[in-house]
Write a protein that holds these residues in place. Structure first.
Motif: not given
Length: 205
Positions: A114-117, A125-126, A146-150, A170-172
């Motif tokens: 998983a990625s978090v930015v 997003s990039s 639940q969305y892009w992890n940002s 938390r969802t991720l």
């Protein structure tokens, strides 16, 4: 089960750390061990394409990369966390992960990634896409939230004001925990999917 979380920020307790810590809290509730490894403030050089890892089964530069490789081999999941620099991930983190993935010859198949930015404003997003490439090339299922992890935040601690972003962490973590546990059950019943020998090709005929 264990998850490694790589903090690609130079700041040890900045917004990236806060986001990863929120995930670690949920993993603990799910009975999953975690370790946050601070990468972004280390002196990590890039790969020099020497090929020695093929002989040594580790990187020729004996630093945090090799130390983390031993932990990754036994881990069930990996989270990459980075601030955004010019719509890209932190350069130190990228050098680290490139060497980590290239020098480790053990299979990463079915380890969950998983990625978090984190950014003040744009380029999220990039950067998210850039980091997910490591998982896709390695047979690692990519966990989504639940969305892009940002998350958005500038000064340390500001991401806590991003209510949706923190909820996303938390969802991720819950989704990633579910995926890892499901894969473990699948391994026990069905084993790992068969992997054919790689057919190495290029575009020269």
């Amino acid at each position: 089960m264990k998850v490694l979380l790589l903090n690609g920020s130079p700041k040890p307790h900045g917004n990236t750390f806060t986001a990863l810590s929120e995930m670690a809290r949920i993993f603990a509730e799910e009975g999953i061990e975690t370790e946050i490894i601070h990468v972004g403030n280390k002196d990590i050089r890039g790969c020099i394409s020497c090929g020695q890892c093929g002989k040594l089964s580790k990187c020729v530069f004996d630093d945090l990369v090799n130390e983390t490789a031993l932990k990754l081999k036994d881990a069930d999941g990996l989270v990459l966390g980075s601030p955004v620099y010019y719509a890209m991930a932190n350069g130190t983190l990228m050098s680290f992960v490139q060497r980590l993935f290239y020098s480790t010859k053990f299979s990463k198949q079915m380890k969950v990634g998983a990625s978090v930015v984190v950014a003040r404003r744009g380029g999220l997003s990039s950067t998210y896409d850039e980091m997910n490439k490591f998982f896709g090339i390695s047979g690692m299922p990519i966990a989504s939230g639940q969305y892009w992890n940002s998350l958005h935040g500038n000064a340390p601690g500001q991401v806590e004001q991003d209510e949706e972003g923190m909820q996303g962490m938390r969802t991720l973590a819950r989704n990633m925990a579910f995926l890892m546990k499901s894969i473990q059950l699948g391994k026990e019943k069905y084993g790992i999917p068969e992997k054919e020998p790689t057919a190495w090709t290029n575009f020269i005929r």
